[in-house]
Scaffold this motif. Structure first.
Motif, PDB file in Angstrom:
ATOM      1  N   SER A  39     165.660 -41.690  62.765  1.00  0.00           N
ATOM      2  CA  SER A  39     165.296 -42.898  62.004  1.00  0.00           C
ATOM      3  C   SER A  39     164.332 -42.567  60.865  1.00  0.00           C
ATOM      4  O   SER A  39     164.437 -43.125  59.763  1.00  0.00           O
ATOM      5  CB  SER A  39     164.664 -43.934  62.932  1.00  0.00           C
ATOM      6  N   GLN A  40     163.404 -41.613  61.109  1.00  0.00           N
ATOM      7  CA  GLN A  40     162.458 -41.245  60.051  1.00  0.00           C
ATOM      8  C   GLN A  40     163.156 -40.499  58.908  1.00  0.00           C
ATOM      9  O   GLN A  40     162.860 -40.714  57.732  1.00  0.00           O
ATOM     10  CB  GLN A  40     161.323 -40.390  60.622  1.00  0.00           C
ATOM     11  N   ILE A  41     164.098 -39.606  59.264  1.00  0.00           N
ATOM     12  CA  ILE A  41     164.869 -38.909  58.225  1.00  0.00           C
ATOM     13  C   ILE A  41     165.704 -39.900  57.429  1.00  0.00           C
ATOM     14  O   ILE A  41     165.816 -39.810  56.199  1.00  0.00           O
ATOM     15  CB  ILE A  41     165.757 -37.820  58.857  1.00  0.00           C
ATOM     16  N   LEU A  42     166.286 -40.866  58.147  1.00  0.00           N
ATOM     17  CA  LEU A  42     167.066 -41.898  57.459  1.00  0.00           C
ATOM     18  C   LEU A  42     166.186 -42.703  56.510  1.00  0.00           C
ATOM     19  O   LEU A  42     166.608 -43.058  55.401  1.00  0.00           O
ATOM     20  CB  LEU A  42     167.719 -42.828  58.490  1.00  0.00           C
ATOM     21  N   THR A  43     164.937 -42.954  56.933  1.00  0.00           N
ATOM     22  CA  THR A  43     164.005 -43.678  56.059  1.00  0.00           C
ATOM     23  C   THR A  43     163.691 -42.868  54.803  1.00  0.00           C
ATOM     24  O   THR A  43     163.675 -43.397  53.685  1.00  0.00           O
ATOM     25  CB  THR A  43     162.696 -43.985  56.811  1.00  0.00           C
ATOM     26  N   LEU A  44     163.465 -41.549  54.981  1.00  0.00           N
ATOM     27  CA  LEU A  44     163.206 -40.684  53.826  1.00  0.00           C
ATOM     28  C   LEU A  44     164.394 -40.674  52.871  1.00  0.00           C
ATOM     29  O   LEU A  44     164.237 -40.778  51.642  1.00  0.00           O
ATOM     30  CB  LEU A  44     162.914 -39.260  54.292  1.00  0.00           C
ATOM     31  N   LYS A  45     165.592 -40.557  53.432  1.00  0.00           N
ATOM     32  CA  LYS A  45     166.798 -40.529  52.596  1.00  0.00           C
ATOM     33  C   LYS A  45     166.974 -41.867  51.868  1.00  0.00           C
ATOM     34  O   LYS A  45     167.306 -41.901  50.677  1.00  0.00           O
ATOM     35  CB  LYS A  45     168.026 -40.230  53.445  1.00  0.00           C
ATOM     36  N   THR A  46     166.742 -42.964  52.604  1.00  0.00           N
ATOM     37  CA  THR A  46     166.887 -44.289  51.992  1.00  0.00           C
ATOM     38  C   THR A  46     165.909 -44.471  50.837  1.00  0.00           C
ATOM     39  O   THR A  46     166.277 -44.992  49.783  1.00  0.00           O
ATOM     40  CB  THR A  46     166.659 -45.386  53.053  1.00  0.00           C
ATOM     41  N   GLN A  47     164.675 -44.016  51.050  1.00  0.00           N
ATOM     42  CA  GLN A  47     163.671 -44.129  49.982  1.00  0.00           C
ATOM     43  C   GLN A  47     164.063 -43.288  48.770  1.00  0.00           C
ATOM     44  O   GLN A  47     163.955 -43.744  47.623  1.00  0.00           O
ATOM     45  CB  GLN A  47     162.306 -43.690  50.504  1.00  0.00           C
ATOM     46  N   ALA A  48     164.542 -42.052  49.023  1.00  0.00           N
ATOM     47  CA  ALA A  48     164.940 -41.174  47.912  1.00  0.00           C
ATOM     48  C   ALA A  48     166.134 -41.751  47.164  1.00  0.00           C
ATOM     49  O   ALA A  48     166.172 -41.758  45.926  1.00  0.00           O
ATOM     50  CB  ALA A  48     165.255 -39.779  48.439  1.00  0.00           C
ATOM     51  N   LEU A  49     167.125 -42.252  47.916  1.00  0.00           N
ATOM     52  CA  LEU A  49     168.310 -42.843  47.275  1.00  0.00           C
ATOM     53  C   LEU A  49     167.948 -44.121  46.527  1.00  0.00           C
ATOM     54  O   LEU A  49     168.481 -44.388  45.448  1.00  0.00           O
ATOM     55  CB  LEU A  49     169.377 -43.132  48.325  1.00  0.00           C
ATOM     56  N   SER A  50     167.030 -44.896  47.107  1.00  0.00           N
ATOM     57  CA  SER A  50     166.606 -46.130  46.441  1.00  0.00           C
ATOM     58  C   SER A  50     165.941 -45.827  45.106  1.00  0.00           C
ATOM     59  O   SER A  50     166.209 -46.490  44.093  1.00  0.00           O
ATOM     60  CB  SER A  50     165.643 -46.911  47.351  1.00  0.00           C
ATOM     61  N   ALA A  51     165.067 -44.799  45.100  1.00  0.00           N
ATOM     62  CA  ALA A  51     164.397 -44.418  43.849  1.00  0.00           C
ATOM     63  C   ALA A  51     165.404 -43.912  42.822  1.00  0.00           C
ATOM     64  O   ALA A  51     165.338 -44.258  41.636  1.00  0.00           O
ATOM     65  CB  ALA A  51     163.338 -43.350  44.131  1.00  0.00           C
ATOM     66  N   SER A  52     166.377 -43.095  43.291  1.00  0.00           N
ATOM     67  CA  SER A  52     167.382 -42.580  42.348  1.00  0.00           C
ATOM     68  C   SER A  52     168.304 -43.686  41.859  1.00  0.00           C
ATOM     69  O   SER A  52     168.734 -43.679  40.706  1.00  0.00           O
ATOM     70  CB  SER A  52     168.190 -41.462  43.012  1.00  0.00           C
TER      71      SER A  52
END
Length: 390
Positions: free
Chosen positions: A208-221
């Motif tokens: 879940s934490q990795i998914l949160t990191l990925k979601t944040q990175a994708l959201s910023a991009s």
């Protein structure tokens, strides 16, 4: 001629469509690199074939570093929990083994106790068999002493029986005391076991934490991509509008000739629509009529008239001076201001003959001489002597 004028227009438009198209190309390249970042985040592997110049590959590497750091932290935490649980289980197992040993000892004492109380048998592997045998031996000794007496009376029999009962009571009491001691130890071990609690708090939040990191990175991009697409749309609109304006910036010469860019145009970044930018001079050939322009100081303009002859000597390094003779066609009525003094613009025309044509170009400079009158040498020297300048 057409190409030269178009080149001039292209230079003046560089700050418009040229720069816009350069920015647009850079934005398109940036979008392609941003696409690679999003693809890398989605596939969780580096999709950049070469290092980009916008820092997106570095952003993905930072994301990977965060993921690896998170995984290492959670793994270390879970390993500590596992080690603690193993230690607790090991201690519990040791206590349970001790309790099982004590319980077996109680059963062994109970077997002997049952044999003493009800005459049951005792197994040969009972560790307390020697105590039981010692008890039986004492009992046998009492009975043997009684039998060795000749004609024992009732009192002797009662005394022997009383001793046997006392021996039995003491032996059973000892067994009971030993069992109570073992039970007390079992109770103490049970208390110790209950105090041993393992930690079941394994950290299962890695995914879940990795998914949160990925979601944040994708959201910023995605946000950056949205802004970039908006910029590209704006640039494409500007380019389209600029192309519409460009059709009004195309210049075509109506005749062949020599292109002469007006001095005021040179250095301008933008040229308003309708502004003259160049002139087309006729091609020079034999008998071509050309203008000879002179600026005569105001102190020397007196006596110059339209129709007078003008001798124009070209300033060139030639074996023989190039001289053109023309006729004055116009004299400005007002002077033109120069740095040091005023001068009148005098325009004359002449026809180029074939022998002069190879040395003549538009824009040549030189000196002019104008004959404003004639006199004899006698009158010339007389005027010098008399101080007359006319």
């Amino acid at each position: 001629i057409k190409k030269e004028i178009r080149d001039l227009i292209a230079i003046t438009k560089k700050t418009d469509s040229g720069e816009i198209e350069e920015v647009d190309a850079s934005a398109m390249t940036k979008k392609a690199q941003l696409d690679l970042l999003q693809k890398s985040l989605t596939n969780e592997k580096n999709e950049f074939p070469t290092t980009d110049s916008f820092g997106y590959e570095k952003s993905f590497e930072n994301y990977e570093s965060q993921v690896k750091s998170l995984e290492a932290t959670i793994q270390k935490s879970n390993q500590a929990v596992e080690d603690q649980n193993k230690s607790t289980e090991s201690q519990k197992q040791a206590i349970q083994n001790q309790v099982a040993t004590l319980q077996q000892a109680i059963q062994n004492y109970s077997e002997i106790e049952n044999a003493v109380s009800s005459g049951g048998g005792v197994s040969q592997d009972n560790p307390y068999l020697s105590q039981y045998n010692s008890y039986q031996a004492q009992q046998a000794t009492l009975e043997a002493d009684l039998k060795n007496q000749k004609n024992p009376d009732e009192t002797a029999k009662q005394a022997t029986k009383s001793q046997e009962e006392s021996l039995k009571s003491q032996f059973l009491s000892g067994l009971a005391s030993s069992k109570d001691s073992l039970k007390s130890q079992i109770q103490s071990f049970n208390v110790q076991e209950s105090s041993l609690t393992g930690s079941n708090a394994y950290d299962n939040s890695q995914s879940s934490q990795i998914l949160t990191l990925k979601t944040q990175a994708l959201s910023a991009s995605n946000k950056e991509m949205t802004d970039l697409n908006s910029t590209l749309t704006d640039l494409e609109t500007k380019i389209s509008l600029q192309k519409q304006d460009d059709q009004y910036s195309q210049v075509f010469a109506e005749q062949t000739g020599v292109l002469h860019v007006l001095p005021d145009i040179l250095g301008m970044k933008k040229i308003p629509i309708g502004t003259p930018i160049a002139e087309i001079y006729p091609l020079l050939k034999a008998e071509t009529q050309v203008n000879l322009t002179s600026y005569i100081p105001s102190t020397q303009i007196s006596g110059m008239k339209v129709g007078q002859k003008v001798r124009f000597t070209v300033q060139q390094k030639l074996p023989k001076p190039e001289i053109l003779t023309g006729i004055i066609k116009q004299i400005d009525s007002a002077p033109t201001a120069f740095k040091e003094r005023n001068a009148y613009k005098v325009s004359a025309t002449t026809a180029i003959n074939a022998k002069d044509l190879p040395n003549i170009r538009y824009g040549l400079q030189g000196k002019t001489v104008t004959i404003i009158g004639k006199k004899t040498y006698f009158n010339y020297f007389l005027d010098k002597i008399m101080g007359r300048t006319s």
